[in-house]
Motif scaffolding. Sequence first.
Motif, mmCIF file in Angstrom:
data_model
loop_
_atom_site.group_PDB
_atom_site.id
_atom_site.type_symbol
_atom_site.label_atom_id
_atom_site.label_comp_id
_atom_site.label_asym_id
_atom_site.label_seq_id
_atom_site.Cartn_x
_atom_site.Cartn_y
_atom_site.Cartn_z
ATOM 1 N N TYR A 25 -1.399 9.868 7.912
ATOM 2 C CA TYR A 25 -0.458 10.969 8.110
ATOM 3 C C TYR A 25 0.330 11.234 6.826
ATOM 4 O O TYR A 25 0.507 12.390 6.423
ATOM 5 N N GLY A 26 0.784 10.181 6.159
ATOM 6 C CA GLY A 26 1.516 10.345 4.901
ATOM 7 C C GLY A 26 0.670 11.027 3.834
ATOM 8 O O GLY A 26 1.144 11.914 3.113
ATOM 9 N N ALA A 27 -0.589 10.631 3.740
ATOM 10 C CA ALA A 27 -1.492 11.252 2.765
ATOM 11 C C ALA A 27 -1.734 12.720 3.114
ATOM 12 O O ALA A 27 -1.782 13.580 2.220
ATOM 13 N N MET A 28 -1.861 13.025 4.392
ATOM 14 C CA MET A 28 -2.067 14.412 4.806
ATOM 15 C C MET A 28 -0.825 15.260 4.544
ATOM 16 O O MET A 28 -0.930 16.425 4.157
ATOM 17 N N ARG A 29 0.336 14.684 4.752
ATOM 18 C CA ARG A 29 1.583 15.408 4.455
ATOM 19 C C ARG A 29 1.642 15.737 2.967
ATOM 20 O O ARG A 29 2.002 16.843 2.591
ATOM 21 N N GLN A 30 1.269 14.780 2.141
ATOM 22 C CA GLN A 30 1.378 14.960 0.702
ATOM 23 C C GLN A 30 0.274 15.847 0.130
ATOM 24 O O GLN A 30 0.537 16.713 -0.692
ATOM 25 N N TYR A 86 -8.851 11.869 0.188
ATOM 26 C CA TYR A 86 -9.683 10.671 0.334
ATOM 27 C C TYR A 86 -9.123 9.525 -0.502
ATOM 28 O O TYR A 86 -9.003 8.399 -0.030
ATOM 29 N N GLN A 87 -8.778 9.831 -1.746
ATOM 30 C CA GLN A 87 -8.281 8.791 -2.641
ATOM 31 C C GLN A 87 -6.928 8.255 -2.181
ATOM 32 O O GLN A 87 -6.681 7.050 -2.232
ATOM 33 N N ALA A 88 -6.053 9.136 -1.718
ATOM 34 C CA ALA A 88 -4.729 8.697 -1.259
ATOM 35 C C ALA A 88 -4.835 7.800 -0.029
ATOM 36 O O ALA A 88 -4.128 6.794 0.077
ATOM 37 N N ILE A 89 -5.714 8.160 0.904
ATOM 38 C CA ILE A 89 -5.908 7.314 2.085
ATOM 39 C C ILE A 89 -6.450 5.955 1.657
ATOM 40 O O ILE A 89 -5.946 4.911 2.084
ATOM 41 N N CYS A 90 -7.467 5.963 0.820
ATOM 42 C CA CYS A 90 -8.064 4.713 0.349
ATOM 43 C C CYS A 90 -7.015 3.865 -0.376
ATOM 44 O O CYS A 90 -6.854 2.679 -0.076
#
Length: 130
Positions: A25-30, A86-90
């Motif tokens: 969720y944080g990665a999607m927000r950003q 993808y990179q932020a989630i990883c």
Amino acid sequence: MPFVRIDLSKKYPDGFAQQVGDIIYGAMRQHFNVPEDDKFQIITKHDANELVIPKSYLGIEYSEDIIFIQATISEGRSTQMKKSLYQAICDGLVEKLKVRPQDILINLVEVNKENWSFGHGVMHYAPKDQ
């Protein structure tokens, strides 16, 4: 408006899957400009025999610790935005939860905006002229 499914092993401790969801969720927000409170997730924990994976694919070797992430999103985001997501989630899962980067499988499913109803049987993103 992402709708996220997270599938992982039952062997992970209590609360782990929710942390995975928070990182996503944080990665999607950003990276996808997802609004606050737009957090719709289904988390499913599975027995080992319910997660079917190859030993390797595309030179990536998987383990039983694999985490499947599938997000249904509205179409229109650039390839660069998707790569950044993808990179932020990883990075988040590796840094915060010590997940092996090889065990993070992400799939995006893009749909037209009119394919969403958030309740009351209303097409919330209907075209203005219809």
